[in-house]
Design an enzyme around this catalytic site. Structure first.
Site, short mmCIF file in Angstrom:
data_model
loop_
_atom_site.label_atom_id
_atom_site.label_comp_id
_atom_site.label_asym_id
_atom_site.label_seq_id
_atom_site.Cartn_x
_atom_site.Cartn_y
_atom_site.Cartn_z
N ALA A 164 1.09 -1.21 -0.04
CA ALA A 164 -0.05 0.09 0.03
C ALA A 164 0.73 1.16 -0.16
O ALA A 164 1.76 1.34 1.07
CB ALA A 164 -0.77 0.02 1.37
N GLY A 211 7.90 2.86 -1.96
CA GLY A 211 7.13 1.73 -2.40
C GLY A 211 7.75 1.19 -3.83
O GLY A 211 7.78 0.10 -4.00
N ARG A 257 -2.84 6.09 -4.73
CA ARG A 257 -3.95 7.03 -5.10
C ARG A 257 -4.15 7.03 -6.73
O ARG A 257 -5.33 7.08 -6.94
CB ARG A 257 -3.55 8.38 -4.61
CG ARG A 257 -3.41 8.59 -3.14
CD ARG A 257 -2.95 9.95 -2.76
NE ARG A 257 -2.83 10.15 -1.42
CZ ARG A 257 -2.65 11.26 -0.76
NH1 ARG A 257 -2.00 12.35 -1.60
NH2 ARG A 257 -2.63 11.60 0.56
N GLU A 297 11.21 -2.05 11.00
CA GLU A 297 12.52 -1.44 10.75
C GLU A 297 12.75 -0.25 10.21
O GLU A 297 13.56 0.64 10.63
CB GLU A 297 13.60 -2.70 10.09
CG GLU A 297 14.84 -2.51 10.18
CD GLU A 297 15.67 -2.46 11.41
OE1 GLU A 297 16.07 -1.46 11.61
OE2 GLU A 297 15.74 -3.43 12.08
N ILE A 320 19.31 2.06 8.70
CA ILE A 320 20.17 1.55 9.62
C ILE A 320 19.26 0.27 10.44
O ILE A 320 18.05 0.42 10.90
CB ILE A 320 20.66 2.54 10.80
CG1 ILE A 320 21.00 3.85 9.88
CG2 ILE A 320 21.34 2.26 11.64
CD1 ILE A 320 21.02 5.02 10.74
N GLY A 350 15.78 19.40 -0.94
CA GLY A 350 14.96 18.27 -0.73
C GLY A 350 15.34 17.54 0.60
O GLY A 350 14.51 16.49 1.01
N LYS A 356 10.39 8.35 16.88
CA LYS A 356 11.45 7.18 16.67
C LYS A 356 12.11 6.96 17.95
O LYS A 356 12.30 5.75 18.65
CB LYS A 356 12.72 7.73 16.00
CG LYS A 356 12.13 8.22 14.57
CD LYS A 356 13.29 8.68 13.76
CE LYS A 356 12.94 8.89 12.22
NZ LYS A 356 13.83 9.78 11.54
N GLY A 399 15.11 8.20 2.67
CA GLY A 399 15.65 8.08 1.18
C GLY A 399 15.04 6.61 0.65
O GLY A 399 14.88 5.66 1.38
#
Length: 449
Positions: A17, A23, A53, A138, A145, A196, A214, A319
């Site tokens: 999803a 993805g 979407r 993870e 990492i 970015g 986190k 990333g």
């Protein structure tokens, strides 16, 4: 539903999803490294359904042969899906509905959604255990990492005494860029957005919320405590000035946004006796400390075990490649039959640990005051420190530009003492006409060696 532990005679069938950069990165990774992944997983990993979407969007990967679901929650009910991967985001909404439905049907669930795990992790872990399924995340903490696996498995024999680190790449890029360029916060933030590294609305990152999510997850794994995101005290980096960076440098430090979880007021690791301090704050980090050398959009997590000593996990915190790598690592674990407790111990053994009062914490502190440039201001600050029982180690007035408009900065470092004394000193100064803005308070990171 087929138990993940019984999948060694057929492919692990996966639904995804969310087909953004992560993805599509997962799809590319599974295809490019298919032979290697199958050899390490023991079975092929096959994508049988996807949802996003916009079906017509060109994503640079061929998904024409994969079943499409307009409603991503429908993937939880498909008979040809063993594992659902959620890469949509959001602590609530469709992502949470999908998680509940997948786990409720006994399907394992893999997510990169730190906000959802931080807010609803206990509920989802209990659902996974009840359905003999797995909850894997993870990719939700520090991108590529393997810190979750490192804590759950590599450090499993240790009593974890402290977890801390640089948990947000955007903030780390901004602070380390301010070091190298001498530019102020606003200018550096604009540069980060242009490159970015920061979102158009960067509040989630620069206010420390992302790091707090986190940290709450790491604390639960490391200490076996139930997640309590509401107990994470959070201060971001927007108030840090170039003058603070320069002053820290003179003192032998750098400034980093540090998330820290620490057991206080009891035996470290003894959950029933101790209290848990969780907070995200900009801190002064000595240049000799490993975290001082972590620059750019990088994450680094330190875990201190009673036998292992200091463990450092460092790498790309975001990333498409690193995050996709973490997602696929979870899928490989599932193909191998790993459905163990998401937070290292069964949820029934996880206790709600009371939040610690940071007031009794001993340490040194950096304080920076923005004041009117007139006689008597330094004496007023010094008097407040004296009356609160704060011992001043050093006091400086960093230089400002000529157009500072009668404003001055006063920076001081305290000797080691209780934090409540610093808080009391600030209370004494509250409302003073001498202060033109809120003070900046940054703990100096204590190194246990």
């Amino acid at each position: 539903m087929t138990d993940a532990g019984q999948l060694h005679d057929k492919p692990l069938r996966v639904a995804i999803a969310g087909l953004g950069t992560v993805g599509t990165g997962v799809i590319r990774l599974l295809r490019e490294n298919a032979a290697l992944i199958e050899a390490r997983a023991g079975v092929p990993i096959a994508i049988t359904a996807v949802s996003a979407r916009d079906r017509s969007r060109d994503r640079g990967v061929d998904i024409s042969h994969i079943a499409w679901e307009d409603d991503m929650t429908a993937m939880a009910a498909r008979d040809d899906v063993d594992v659902v991967v959620e890469l949509v985001g959001g602590s609530d909404g469709p992502a949470l509905v999908l998680a509940r439905q997948a786990l409720g049907r006994g399907k394992s669930f893999v997510t990169a959604n730190k906000a959802m795990v931080a807010m609803h992790g206990m509920e989802l872990a209990e659902a996974a255990e009840a359905g003999n399924a797995a909850l894997k995340f993870e990719a939700a903490v520090a991108g590529g990492i393997p810190v979750v696996k490192g804590l759950r498995e590599g450090a499993a024999a240790n009593r974890i005494e402290r977890i801390y680190g640089i948990l947000n790449g955007t903030c780390n890029y901004i602070l380390s860029a301010m070091e190298s360029t001498g530019a102020d916060f606003a200018e550096t933030l604009q540069e980060a957005q242009a490159l970015g590294y920061a979102e158009a609305d960067p509040a989630f990152d620069i206010d420390g919320v992302d790091a707090a999510h986190k940290l709450a997850i790491l604390a639960a794994i490391g200490f076996g405590s139930r997640i309590d995101f509401s107990a994470v005290a959070c201060t971001g980096i927007a108030a840090v000035r170039a003058a603070d960076i320069a002053q820290a440098d003179v003192l032998g430090y750098v400034i980093r946004l540090i998330g820290m979880a620490d057991m206080l007021d009891g035996e470290p690791g003894a959950v029933g006796e101790a209290k848990l301090l969780q907070r995200v704050r900009p801190c002064l980090v000595h240049k000799r400390h490993p975290l001082a050398h972590v620059t750019g959009p990088t994450n680094a997590v330190v875990a201190e075990g009673n036998f292992s000593g200091r463990l450092l996990f460092q790498g790309a915190g975001a990333g498409d490649g690193p995050t996709a790598s973490a997602v696929v690592a979870d899928l490989i674990d599932l193909a191998r039959g790993d459905t163990y407790s998401p937070f290292s111990v069964p949820t029934r053994a996880m206790e709600a640990v009371p939040a610690a009062d940071p007031g009794g914490r001993m340490g040194r502190t950096y304080l920076r005051f923005t004041v009117t440039d007139r006689p008597g201001v330094l004496a007023e600050i010094a008097a407040a420190m004296r009356d609160a029982g704060v011992s001043i180690e050093s006091l400086n007035q960093p230089a400002l530009s000529e157009n500072a408009g009668g404003e001055a900065l006063v920076a001081l470092v305290t000797h080691e003492g209780e934090e409540r004394s610093v808080t009391r000193a600030l209370e004494l100064l509250e409302g003073s006409d001498s202060l033109t803005g809120p003070p900046l308070v940054m703990p100096i990171l204590k190194d246990r060696g």
